[in-house]
Design a protein around this motif. Structure first.
Motif, PDB file in Angstrom:
ATOM      1  N   SER A  48       0.835  -1.204   0.000  1.00  0.00           N
ATOM      2  CA  SER A  48       0.000   0.000   0.000  1.00  0.00           C
ATOM      3  C   SER A  48       0.866   1.248   0.000  1.00  0.00           C
ATOM      4  O   SER A  48       0.590   2.207  -0.733  1.00  0.00           O
ATOM      5  N   LYS A  49       1.916   1.257   0.802  1.00  0.00           N
ATOM      6  CA  LYS A  49       2.820   2.410   0.851  1.00  0.00           C
ATOM      7  C   LYS A  49       3.438   2.653  -0.525  1.00  0.00           C
ATOM      8  O   LYS A  49       3.457   3.788  -1.020  1.00  0.00           O
ATOM      9  N   GLN A  50       3.931   1.600  -1.157  1.00  0.00           N
ATOM     10  CA  GLN A  50       4.557   1.743  -2.470  1.00  0.00           C
ATOM     11  C   GLN A  50       3.535   2.223  -3.505  1.00  0.00           C
ATOM     12  O   GLN A  50       3.814   3.135  -4.288  1.00  0.00           O
ATOM     13  N   LYS A  78      -9.667  -8.542  -5.853  1.00  0.00           N
ATOM     14  CA  LYS A  78      -8.879  -7.952  -4.765  1.00  0.00           C
ATOM     15  C   LYS A  78      -8.189  -6.681  -5.245  1.00  0.00           C
ATOM     16  O   LYS A  78      -8.115  -5.694  -4.509  1.00  0.00           O
ATOM     17  N   LEU A  79      -7.697  -6.688  -6.479  1.00  0.00           N
ATOM     18  CA  LEU A  79      -7.051  -5.494  -7.024  1.00  0.00           C
ATOM     19  C   LEU A  79      -8.039  -4.340  -7.146  1.00  0.00           C
ATOM     20  O   LEU A  79      -7.671  -3.181  -6.913  1.00  0.00           O
ATOM     21  N   GLU A  80      -9.284  -4.646  -7.485  1.00  0.00           N
ATOM     22  CA  GLU A  80     -10.320  -3.605  -7.548  1.00  0.00           C
ATOM     23  C   GLU A  80     -10.518  -2.973  -6.172  1.00  0.00           C
ATOM     24  O   GLU A  80     -10.622  -1.744  -6.039  1.00  0.00           O
ATOM     25  N   ARG A  81     -10.577  -3.807  -5.135  1.00  0.00           N
ATOM     26  CA  ARG A  81     -10.739  -3.286  -3.766  1.00  0.00           C
ATOM     27  C   ARG A  81      -9.524  -2.447  -3.358  1.00  0.00           C
ATOM     28  O   ARG A  81      -9.674  -1.400  -2.720  1.00  0.00           O
ATOM     29  N   PHE A  82      -8.326  -2.912  -3.721  1.00  0.00           N
ATOM     30  CA  PHE A  82      -7.074  -2.202  -3.430  1.00  0.00           C
ATOM     31  C   PHE A  82      -7.090  -0.827  -4.108  1.00  0.00           C
ATOM     32  O   PHE A  82      -6.776   0.193  -3.480  1.00  0.00           O
ATOM     33  N   LYS A  83      -7.461  -0.828  -5.369  1.00  0.00           N
ATOM     34  CA  LYS A  83      -7.488   0.417  -6.145  1.00  0.00           C
ATOM     35  C   LYS A  83      -8.452   1.415  -5.515  1.00  0.00           C
ATOM     36  O   LYS A  83      -8.138   2.590  -5.363  1.00  0.00           O
ATOM     37  N   GLU A  84      -9.621   0.925  -5.113  1.00  0.00           N
ATOM     38  CA  GLU A  84     -10.623   1.797  -4.502  1.00  0.00           C
ATOM     39  C   GLU A  84     -10.193   2.258  -3.110  1.00  0.00           C
ATOM     40  O   GLU A  84     -10.302   3.436  -2.774  1.00  0.00           O
ATOM     41  N   ALA A  85      -9.679   1.355  -2.298  1.00  0.00           N
ATOM     42  CA  ALA A  85      -9.304   1.682  -0.919  1.00  0.00           C
ATOM     43  C   ALA A  85      -8.221   2.748  -0.859  1.00  0.00           C
ATOM     44  O   ALA A  85      -8.249   3.611   0.031  1.00  0.00           O
ATOM     45  N   ASP A  86      -7.268   2.697  -1.788  1.00  0.00           N
ATOM     46  CA  ASP A  86      -6.145   3.641  -1.763  1.00  0.00           C
ATOM     47  C   ASP A  86      -6.221   4.686  -2.871  1.00  0.00           C
ATOM     48  O   ASP A  86      -5.238   5.379  -3.136  1.00  0.00           O
ATOM     49  N   LYS A 141      12.958  -1.626  -1.929  1.00  0.00           N
ATOM     50  CA  LYS A 141      12.214  -1.415  -0.687  1.00  0.00           C
ATOM     51  C   LYS A 141      10.889  -0.744  -1.007  1.00  0.00           C
ATOM     52  O   LYS A 141      10.805   0.079  -1.917  1.00  0.00           O
ATOM     53  N   ALA A 142       9.864  -1.073  -0.266  1.00  0.00           N
ATOM     54  CA  ALA A 142       8.548  -0.470  -0.486  1.00  0.00           C
ATOM     55  C   ALA A 142       8.580   1.024  -0.194  1.00  0.00           C
ATOM     56  O   ALA A 142       8.017   1.826  -0.923  1.00  0.00           O
ATOM     57  N   THR A 143       9.255   1.400   0.868  1.00  0.00           N
ATOM     58  CA  THR A 143       9.318   2.797   1.283  1.00  0.00           C
ATOM     59  C   THR A 143      10.547   3.470   0.674  1.00  0.00           C
ATOM     60  O   THR A 143      11.659   2.950   0.784  1.00  0.00           O
ATOM     61  N   GLY A 144      10.332   4.595   0.035  1.00  0.00           N
ATOM     62  CA  GLY A 144      11.437   5.363  -0.538  1.00  0.00           C
ATOM     63  C   GLY A 144      11.815   4.960  -1.955  1.00  0.00           C
ATOM     64  O   GLY A 144      12.587   5.651  -2.612  1.00  0.00           O
ATOM     65  N   HIS A 145      11.261   3.857  -2.431  1.00  0.00           N
ATOM     66  CA  HIS A 145      11.634   3.382  -3.762  1.00  0.00           C
ATOM     67  C   HIS A 145      11.216   4.348  -4.869  1.00  0.00           C
ATOM     68  O   HIS A 145      11.983   4.628  -5.786  1.00  0.00           O
TER      69      HIS A 145
END
Length: 157
Positions: A48-50, A78-86, A141-145
């Motif tokens: 989610s962070k990335q 699941k990708l649809e939910r991810f896209k909507e949630a974030d 890394k997810a963060t800072g990439h």
């Protein structure tokens, strides 16, 4: 474990389902610069962070001519939910059998907390308009990439 791809090689073709139900072929993106990134699992903290970092940098990336595409083994639902949630504003593709991740060298042996297993190796590829790899980044890394990627591409950070 699959082989890693080198800069200067043609990106492997694929046809994957998108959250809008369409099939996306890599060859359909010819003529565009593409940031293609592989992540382990939608709706997890690191992924989610990335994804949110890509979302927040999308106008800058688009302004420089880049199209962002995220690929994971998650189902389209699941990708649809991810896209909507974030509130993700770029294409997400489902690679349920990891065939595309394997072709890109982004699926293989991982180690975490002393355990060895097979999984997605967080990886990003930048492709030029001819779909030739200009950057191949593995184990990112997810963060800072995304900030690092923007610097590597010569964009404002």
């Amino acid at each position: 474990m699959s082989n890693r791809l080198d800069v200067g090689t043609n990106a492997p073709e694929f046809a994957l389902e998108s959250t809008d139900g369409s099939k996306v072929l890599l060859s359909d993106l010819k003529g565009q610069k593409v940031v293609l990134y592989f992540y382990p699992a939608a709706m997890t903290p690191g992924c989610s962070k990335q994804a949110c970092d890509f979302r927040d940098s999308l106008s800058s990336l688009k302004g420089a001519g880049y199209t962002v595409v995220g690929i994971s083994p998650d189902t389209v639902e699941k990708l649809e939910r991810f896209k909507e949630a974030d509130s993700l504003n770029f294409t997400l593709l489902s690679d349920p059998d990891n065939a595309v991740a394997t072709a890109y060298g982004a699926y293989g042996e991982k180690k975490n907390y002393g355990r060895t297993y097979m999984g997605i190796i967080r990886s990003t590829f930048v492709l030029n308009e001819d779909l030739v790899i200009t950057h191949a980044l593995y184990n990112v890394k997810a963060t800072g990439h995304v900030a690092r990627l923007r610097r590597d591409l010569g964009l404002d950070s």
